[in-house]
Write a protein that holds these residues in place. Structure first.
Motif, mmCIF file in Angstrom:
data_model
loop_
_atom_site.group_PDB
_atom_site.id
_atom_site.type_symbol
_atom_site.label_atom_id
_atom_site.label_comp_id
_atom_site.label_asym_id
_atom_site.label_seq_id
_atom_site.Cartn_x
_atom_site.Cartn_y
_atom_site.Cartn_z
ATOM 1 N N ALA A 1 0.705 -1.329 0.142
ATOM 2 C CA ALA A 1 0.087 0.237 0.389
ATOM 3 C C ALA A 1 0.858 1.026 -0.255
ATOM 4 O O ALA A 1 1.925 1.300 1.075
ATOM 5 C CB ALA A 1 -0.565 -0.090 1.178
ATOM 6 N N SER A 2 0.730 2.013 -0.986
ATOM 7 C CA SER A 2 1.413 3.480 -1.290
ATOM 8 C C SER A 2 0.617 4.589 -0.157
ATOM 9 O O SER A 2 2.033 5.468 0.352
ATOM 10 C CB SER A 2 1.395 4.548 -1.624
ATOM 11 O OG SER A 2 -0.673 4.706 -2.078
ATOM 12 N N ARG B 1 13.060 -7.513 2.408
ATOM 13 C CA ARG B 1 13.396 -8.517 3.594
ATOM 14 C C ARG B 1 12.634 -8.510 5.079
ATOM 15 O O ARG B 1 12.100 -9.399 5.778
ATOM 16 C CB ARG B 1 15.455 -8.436 3.828
ATOM 17 C CG ARG B 1 16.180 -8.979 2.763
ATOM 18 C CD ARG B 1 17.083 -9.036 3.467
ATOM 19 N NE ARG B 1 17.673 -8.528 3.888
ATOM 20 C CZ ARG B 1 19.081 -8.132 4.759
ATOM 21 N NH1 ARG B 1 20.129 -8.966 4.688
ATOM 22 N NH2 ARG B 1 19.644 -6.776 4.364
ATOM 23 N N ALA B 2 12.088 -6.912 5.116
ATOM 24 C CA ALA B 2 11.705 -7.027 6.568
ATOM 25 C C ALA B 2 9.804 -6.660 6.459
ATOM 26 O O ALA B 2 8.972 -6.990 7.244
ATOM 27 C CB ALA B 2 11.681 -5.669 7.428
ATOM 28 N N GLY B 3 9.857 -6.372 5.160
ATOM 29 C CA GLY B 3 8.738 -6.598 4.721
ATOM 30 C C GLY B 3 7.351 -5.781 4.925
ATOM 31 O O GLY B 3 6.388 -5.399 5.150
ATOM 32 N N LYS B 4 8.369 -4.610 5.116
ATOM 33 C CA LYS B 4 7.898 -3.332 5.705
ATOM 34 C C LYS B 4 8.600 -2.048 5.050
ATOM 35 O O LYS B 4 9.681 -2.227 4.332
ATOM 36 C CB LYS B 4 7.931 -3.064 7.309
ATOM 37 C CG LYS B 4 9.165 -3.047 7.884
ATOM 38 C CD LYS B 4 8.883 -3.496 9.484
ATOM 39 C CE LYS B 4 10.287 -2.835 9.576
ATOM 40 N NZ LYS B 4 10.388 -3.103 11.820
ATOM 41 N N TYR B 5 7.831 -1.018 4.954
ATOM 42 C CA TYR B 5 8.368 0.096 4.704
ATOM 43 C C TYR B 5 9.675 0.920 5.760
ATOM 44 O O TYR B 5 9.692 0.710 6.695
ATOM 45 C CB TYR B 5 7.745 1.879 4.635
ATOM 46 C CG TYR B 5 6.916 1.972 3.459
ATOM 47 C CD1 TYR B 5 7.170 2.346 2.301
ATOM 48 C CD2 TYR B 5 5.639 0.956 3.647
ATOM 49 C CE1 TYR B 5 6.539 2.922 1.047
ATOM 50 C CE2 TYR B 5 4.838 1.192 2.465
ATOM 51 C CZ TYR B 5 5.222 1.698 1.698
ATOM 52 O OH TYR B 5 4.352 1.712 -0.391
ATOM 53 N N LEU B 6 10.764 0.908 4.842
ATOM 54 C CA LEU B 6 12.060 1.813 6.376
ATOM 55 C C LEU B 6 11.778 2.714 7.453
ATOM 56 O O LEU B 6 10.782 3.449 6.708
ATOM 57 C CB LEU B 6 12.957 2.165 4.987
ATOM 58 C CG LEU B 6 14.456 2.094 4.847
ATOM 59 C CD1 LEU B 6 14.910 0.668 5.811
ATOM 60 C CD2 LEU B 6 15.019 3.149 4.580
#
Length: 459
Positions: free
Chosen positions: A352-353, A385-390
């Motif tokens: 999602a953006s 790798r983390a599966g989320k936004y930085l």
């Protein structure tokens, strides 16, 4: 960040050979196993298992671990002294560290009345080349802060102003000796020699409509995709190009002599409507083509034949595609970024953006970091790798977002009402330099009838 397999200068063991490292490693592995075995409230649809419940490492593996240093100082000293040691470094570490510690600062670039930057590439550590909607090919010198124009190449046919619809693509071959971009006629391609930017040749008779994107297969072969739903394969070999005489009467005085080439092959992309973007997957030796009717198509790079087409799920305004070095595809859509498995083209994840109405206009991979440029003047960064936004290391409650400055807008008289709305430029293109510590981003107004531009370097 870095990995260096140390060899002893004197003694039997290197300085990093500390036995307590093995105990720390075992403790971390034990905690990780316990976390994996914890049953979630809702079971996952897809679960992977380890080969064995035993995580004990052999003495040989432990010895190799103890001989390996992850200290960046050891990496630098080994490289400076040219030791015969095996060493590697994570190229994305620098950009990740700068992003998470809020160290990127924007330097806006004044482009005058240029209209919308569509493509860009770093030529060196001080020069960026970019193409615009007003059919200009420009080079920006970072040190001198100066913009220079490169002459576009006309073809043999009579030029019609209606055929100039902008330069949408700029790509550099793997050895960084050739630059491929659009020509004066939007249906042709132009090849320039690097680093001098002397013209080599112009590619004609491959497309009947605008060329939207290109990708290099190797140092000689180039693939282009066009609005006419065709993909063309070109071979650029200066030994095979017939160059005219430099003093010929038909040659323009503003541009050195260059050759003319035709495509090796032209293929109709079946099930496609207006090819918008394409990329080369080195891992699977295939060309991924994205069309505006929400299809992704795969071509075999060795035979240049179409393998398959697949409809993307609920995908609107898909205008960009990027490929990770290990093969993962990222497709930018209106409200999210779609990650695709290269083997099956199944959707792995919808990212999602985070902002409503935020169309994805550009995408690129920096190892495991996916960078997306949006239609709301923001650059966002997703950790695969983390599966989320930085996430920011300064403020853990927020994600890393770079917000572009306003840029320049030249509205027509009937668009005066648009100024009452808060204006932000769309990021149509972005690219990292070789070190990953500088990021060039550019674009312009999202509405087609607005004239303007934005360009900036984050460093």
């Amino acid at each position: 960040m870095s990995k260096t397999v140390r060899k002893c200068v004197y003694g039997r063991r290197p300085p990093c050979y500390i036995l307590s490292r093995i105990e720390e490693r075992k403790a971390k592995a034990r905690i990780l196993r316990q976390e994996r075995r914890r049953k979630p409230d809702k079971p996952d649809d897809f679960v992977t298992y380890e080969d064995s419940d035993s995580e004990e490492e052999t003495p040989q593996q432990q010895n190799e671990i103890l001989n390996t240093s992850y200290n960046f100082v050891d990496y630098v000293r080994s490289r400076e002294s040219d030791f015969n040691e095996e060493r590697s470094i994570c190229q994305s570490y620098a950009s990740r560290h700068i992003l998470t510690h809020d160290m990127f600062k924007e330097t806006p670039i004044s482009l005058g009345n240029i209209n919308k930057v569509f493509c860009s590439q770093w030529l060196s550590n001080r020069q960026v080349v970019f193409g615009t909607k007003c059919n200009k090919l420009m080079v920006y010198d970072v040190n001198m802060r100066r913009v220079d124009a490169i002459p576009t190449l006309p073809n043999n046919r009579s030029n019609n102003p209606d055929t100039q619809h902008g330069i949408h693509a700029a790509q550099i071959n793997p050895s960084r000796t050739l630059l491929a971009t659009g020509a004066r006629h939007s249906a042709d391609i132009a090849i320039y020699r690097l680093p001098t930017l002397d013209p080599v040749c112009i590619g004609e008779n491959g497309h009947r409509d605008w060329v939207f994107d290109m990708c290099w297969l190797d140092d000689q072969f180039l693939v282009s995709g066009s609005k006419d739903t065709k993909v063309a394969l070109w071979r650029i070999n200066e030994d095979l190009i017939d160059f005219p005489n430099a003093n010929g009467e038909d040659e323009e005085q503003t541009c050195p002599s260059y050759g003319h080439i035709v495509p090796v092959a032209v293929k109709e992309c079946r099930t496609a409507q207006k090819i918008r973007s394409l990329c080369f997957n080195q891992e699977y030796k295939e060309i991924a083509v994205l069309s505006l009717n929400s299809y992704i198509h795969l071509f075999n790079a060795e035979t240049f034949s179409q393998k398959l087409s697949r409809k993307l799920p609920n995908c609107q305004d898909n205008v960009c595609i990027a490929c990770q070095p290990h093969g993962l595809y990222a497709v930018g859509c209106r409200s999210y970024t779609l990650l695709l498995d290269p083997r099956t083209l199944q959707a792995v994840k919808k990212i999602a953006s985070r902002y409503s109405g935020c169309g994805i206009r550009s995408a690129s991979f920096q190892e495991n970091i996916l960078t997306v440029g949006t239609g709301l003047g923001m650059l966002m960064f997703y950790d695969i790798r983390a599966g989320k936004y930085l996430e920011s290391s300064i403020n853990s409650s927020r994600t890393v977002v770079l917000k572009a400055s306003k840029g320049y807008v030249f509205p027509e008289e009937e668009m005066d009402g648009f100024q009452q709305i808060k204006y932000v430029p769309a990021i149509y293109t972005h690219c990292y330099d070789a070190s990953g510590t500088r990021l060039f981003a550019a674009g312009g107004p999202l509405p087609a009838n607005l004239v303007g531009n934005y360009a900036g370097i984050w460093q």
